[in-house]
Design an enzyme around this catalytic site. Structure first.
Site, PDB file in Angstrom:
ATOM      1  N   TYR A 214      -1.843  -0.082  10.647  1.00 20.51           N
ATOM      2  CA  TYR A 214      -1.936  -0.530   9.251  1.00 20.51           C
ATOM      3  C   TYR A 214      -0.589  -0.294   8.556  1.00 20.51           C
ATOM      4  O   TYR A 214      -0.046  -1.190   7.913  1.00 20.51           O
ATOM      5  CB  TYR A 214      -3.049   0.241   8.540  1.00 20.51           C
ATOM      6  CG  TYR A 214      -3.163  -0.053   7.061  1.00 20.51           C
ATOM      7  CD1 TYR A 214      -3.626  -1.291   6.614  1.00 20.51           C
ATOM      8  CD2 TYR A 214      -2.793   0.893   6.102  1.00 20.51           C
ATOM      9  CE1 TYR A 214      -3.731  -1.563   5.252  1.00 20.51           C
ATOM     10  CE2 TYR A 214      -2.888   0.618   4.737  1.00 20.51           C
ATOM     11  CZ  TYR A 214      -3.358  -0.598   4.320  1.00 20.51           C
ATOM     12  OH  TYR A 214      -3.444  -0.874   2.967  1.00 20.51           O
TER      13      TYR A 214
ATOM     14  N   SER B  22       0.856  -1.186   0.000  1.00 20.65           N
ATOM     15  CA  SER B  22       0.000   0.000   0.000  1.00 20.65           C
ATOM     16  C   SER B  22       0.893   1.237   0.000  1.00 20.65           C
ATOM     17  O   SER B  22       2.078   1.154   0.367  1.00 20.65           O
ATOM     18  CB  SER B  22      -0.823  -0.020   1.287  1.00 20.65           C
ATOM     19  OG  SER B  22      -1.501   1.189   1.475  1.00 20.65           O
TER      20      SER B  22
HETATM   21  N1  LIG Z   1      -8.796  -0.407  -1.124  1.00 22.92           N
HETATM   22  C1  LIG Z   1      -7.743   0.388  -1.023  1.00 22.92           C
HETATM   23  O1  LIG Z   1      -7.869   1.623  -1.129  1.00 22.92           O
HETATM   24  C2  LIG Z   1      -6.365  -0.195  -0.799  1.00 22.92           C
HETATM   25  C3  LIG Z   1      -5.290   0.684  -0.838  1.00 22.92           C
HETATM   26  C4  LIG Z   1      -4.012   0.181  -0.618  1.00 22.92           C
HETATM   27  C5  LIG Z   1      -3.818  -1.160  -0.393  1.00 22.92           C
HETATM   28  N2  LIG Z   1      -4.882  -2.013  -0.364  1.00 22.92           N
HETATM   29  C6  LIG Z   1      -4.595  -3.439  -0.089  1.00 22.92           C
HETATM   30  O2  LIG Z   1      -5.161  -4.237  -1.108  1.00 22.92           O
HETATM   31  C7  LIG Z   1      -5.509  -5.520  -0.580  1.00 22.92           C
HETATM   32  C8  LIG Z   1      -6.937  -5.853  -0.985  1.00 22.92           C
HETATM   33  O3  LIG Z   1      -7.800  -4.878  -0.452  1.00 22.92           O
HETATM   34  P1  LIG Z   1      -9.207  -4.485  -1.092  1.00 22.92           P
HETATM   35  O4  LIG Z   1      -9.190  -3.040  -1.365  1.00 22.92           O
HETATM   36  O5  LIG Z   1      -9.565  -5.402  -2.191  1.00 22.92           O
HETATM   37  O6  LIG Z   1     -10.128  -4.685   0.209  1.00 22.92           O
HETATM   38  P2  LIG Z   1     -11.379  -5.642   0.481  1.00 22.92           P
HETATM   39  O7  LIG Z   1     -12.411  -5.449  -0.565  1.00 22.92           O
HETATM   40  O8  LIG Z   1     -11.738  -5.406   1.899  1.00 22.92           O
HETATM   41  O9  LIG Z   1     -10.764  -7.108   0.300  1.00 22.92           O
HETATM   42  C9  LIG Z   1      -9.966  -7.706   1.267  1.00 22.92           C
HETATM   43  C10 LIG Z   1     -10.156  -9.200   1.152  1.00 22.92           C
HETATM   44  O10 LIG Z   1      -9.414  -9.824   2.202  1.00 22.92           O
HETATM   45  C11 LIG Z   1     -10.287 -10.714   2.903  1.00 22.92           C
HETATM   46  N3  LIG Z   1      -9.853 -10.871   4.288  1.00 22.92           N
HETATM   47  C12 LIG Z   1      -9.924  -9.997   5.310  1.00 22.92           C
HETATM   48  N4  LIG Z   1      -9.408 -10.536   6.427  1.00 22.92           N
HETATM   49  C13 LIG Z   1      -8.996 -11.781   6.094  1.00 22.92           C
HETATM   50  C14 LIG Z   1      -8.404 -12.855   6.805  1.00 22.92           C
HETATM   51  N5  LIG Z   1      -8.112 -12.764   8.118  1.00 22.92           N
HETATM   52  N6  LIG Z   1      -8.122 -13.988   6.146  1.00 22.92           N
HETATM   53  C15 LIG Z   1      -8.422 -14.109   4.854  1.00 22.92           C
HETATM   54  N7  LIG Z   1      -9.023 -13.162   4.104  1.00 22.92           N
HETATM   55  C16 LIG Z   1      -9.290 -12.009   4.735  1.00 22.92           C
HETATM   56  C17 LIG Z   1     -11.650 -10.082   2.788  1.00 22.92           C
HETATM   57  O11 LIG Z   1     -12.665 -11.026   3.038  1.00 22.92           O
HETATM   58  P3  LIG Z   1     -14.170 -10.554   3.406  1.00 22.92           P
HETATM   59  O12 LIG Z   1     -14.681  -9.813   2.199  1.00 22.92           O
HETATM   60  O13 LIG Z   1     -14.869 -11.806   3.668  1.00 22.92           O
HETATM   61  O14 LIG Z   1     -14.046  -9.664   4.614  1.00 22.92           O
HETATM   62  C18 LIG Z   1     -11.610  -9.612   1.342  1.00 22.92           C
HETATM   63  O15 LIG Z   1     -11.890 -10.667   0.467  1.00 22.92           O
HETATM   64  C19 LIG Z   1      -5.288  -5.439   0.930  1.00 22.92           C
HETATM   65  O16 LIG Z   1      -4.065  -6.047   1.255  1.00 22.92           O
HETATM   66  C20 LIG Z   1      -5.240  -3.939   1.191  1.00 22.92           C
HETATM   67  O17 LIG Z   1      -4.458  -3.607   2.328  1.00 22.92           O
HETATM   68  C21 LIG Z   1      -6.154  -1.559  -0.570  1.00 22.92           C
END
Ligand SMILES: NC(=O)c1ccc[n+]([C@@H]2O[C@H](COP(=O)([O-])OP(=O)(O)OC[C@H]3O[C@@H](n4cnc5c(N)ncnc54)[C@H](OP(=O)(O)O)[C@@H]3O)[C@@H](O)[C@H]2O)c1
Length: 287
Positions: free
Chosen positions: A152, A139
């Site tokens: 985080y 991130s």
């Molecule tokens: N969105 C942003 O702006 C952003 C920015 C920078 C980095 N990121 C990074 O990108 C990655 C994906 O994020 P995203 O934006 O796609 O968010 P998201 O929609 O919340 O997806 C996260 C996924 O991880 C799963 N998850 C959460 N806790 C878990 C656990 N303990 N074990 C296994 N699976 C788990 C969630 O499952 P559930 O849906 O069932 O909860 C969901 O499928 C993350 O590493 C995040 O830190 C995101």
């Protein structure tokens, strides 16, 4: 005919993970997509899940035994994992003073310890075959820390540090390690932020309320206005999975590229002063 490559992706029920599943499904890969047990039913009903090249498994990444079992079962069913994508992640919105030990552990376990365990499970067969890819979703928070996001950022800084070491360690075996760094994404992920126990109990009566209110509005606004989506980030990750020589650090969004240059080019003192000056509503903080 060349054998389909085998990919393991964590956190496939929503956001970037779900988009990745969809992109890989349109290409000749076999994909093990994991999801938290509570999201399994919903993801299983998605038409993608019926493809014979997609295998949906329940996995909480902090269940280390289950994670090991999934790697072994994949090896038995399809063969060794070629590409590991550590995507699952959570984000606490909390000032340091409001975090409890359990909150800190949850953040670090999901974003750092879980991915590191899966990496260790996949390395031996990659090393034996002298081929493999490890893609960790970091991130912008893994290169610059902001208020209310200490834990985080700590988890992503940890992932960045370990991935950098791994890059050196695994290069001699032709195993590529990449950190993809998304910035603000136009998605609903901000609705999923975690609040610490202390924060939940102190609603409306904390000296940090202006920190939370201003930062929350600021982050949500930037996310809503972002031209980047979960799908565009998934496309960047897919490109990394296919690149002949992927770089260690790859920006996942345009702002991530901009933040990278700001961080690199500005002298530290100036950078911190400027960032502090531009924090939303900073004059009300501490009053
Ligand atoms: N969105 C942003 O702006 C952003 C920015 C920078 C980095 N990121 C990074 O990108 C990655 C994906 O994020 P995203 O934006 O796609 O968010 P998201 O929609 O919340 O997806 C996260 C996924 O991880 C799963 N998850 C959460 N806790 C878990 C656990 N303990 N074990 C296994 N699976 C788990 C969630 O499952 P559930 O849906 O069932 O909860 C969901 O499928 C993350 O590493 C995040 O830190 C995101």
């Amino acid at each position: 005919m060349e054998k389909s490559k085998i990919v393991l992706i964590t956190g496939c029920s929503s956001g970037i993970g779900k988009e990745l599943l969809s992109i890989f499904n349109r290409s000749p890969y076999k994909v093990v997509g994991t999801t938290l047990p509570e999201s399994f039913e919903t993801l299983s009903k998605d038409p993608m899940a019926s493809s014979d090249r997609i295998w949906i498994r329940r996995l909480n990444v902090v269940d280390y035994e289950k994670a090991s079992r999934i790697v072994r079962e994949t090896e038995e069913k399809w063969g060794a994992i070629d590409i590991l994508i550590n995507n699952a992640g959570i984000s606490y919105r909390s000032v340091v003073e409001d975090m409890g030990v359990e909150d800190e552990q949850t953040q670090i376990q999901v974003n750092y310890l879980g991915p590191m365990h899966l990496i260790r499970e996949c390395i031996p067969s990659m090393r034996e075959r002298r081929s493999g890819r490890i893609i960790n979703i970091s991130s912008v928070g893994g290169m610059m820390a902001m208020p209310t996001m200490a834990s985080y950022s700590a988890s992503k800084f940890a992932l960045e540090g370990a991935s950098e070491s791994l890059w050196y360690e695994l290069k001699p075996w032709n195993i590529h390690v990449t950190l993809v760094r998304p910035g603000f994404i136009n998605s609903l992920a901000f609705r999923k932020v975690f609040y610490s126990k202390k924060r939940q109990e102190s609603q409306g009566a904390s000296p940090y309320d202006p920190h939370y209110e201003n930062m929350t509005q600021f982050v949500e606004k930037l996310m809503r206005k972002s031209p980047c989506t979960s799908e565009s980030v998934a496309r960047v990750i897919f490109k990394v999975a296919q690149a002949r020589k992927p770089r260690l650090r790859v920006p996942g969004t345009i702002d991530a590229r901009v933040f990278y240059f700001i961080r690199r080019l500005l002298p530290r003192l100036l950078y911190h002063k400027l960032l502090y000056h531009f924090l939303p509503g900073i004059r009300q903080w501490g009053k």
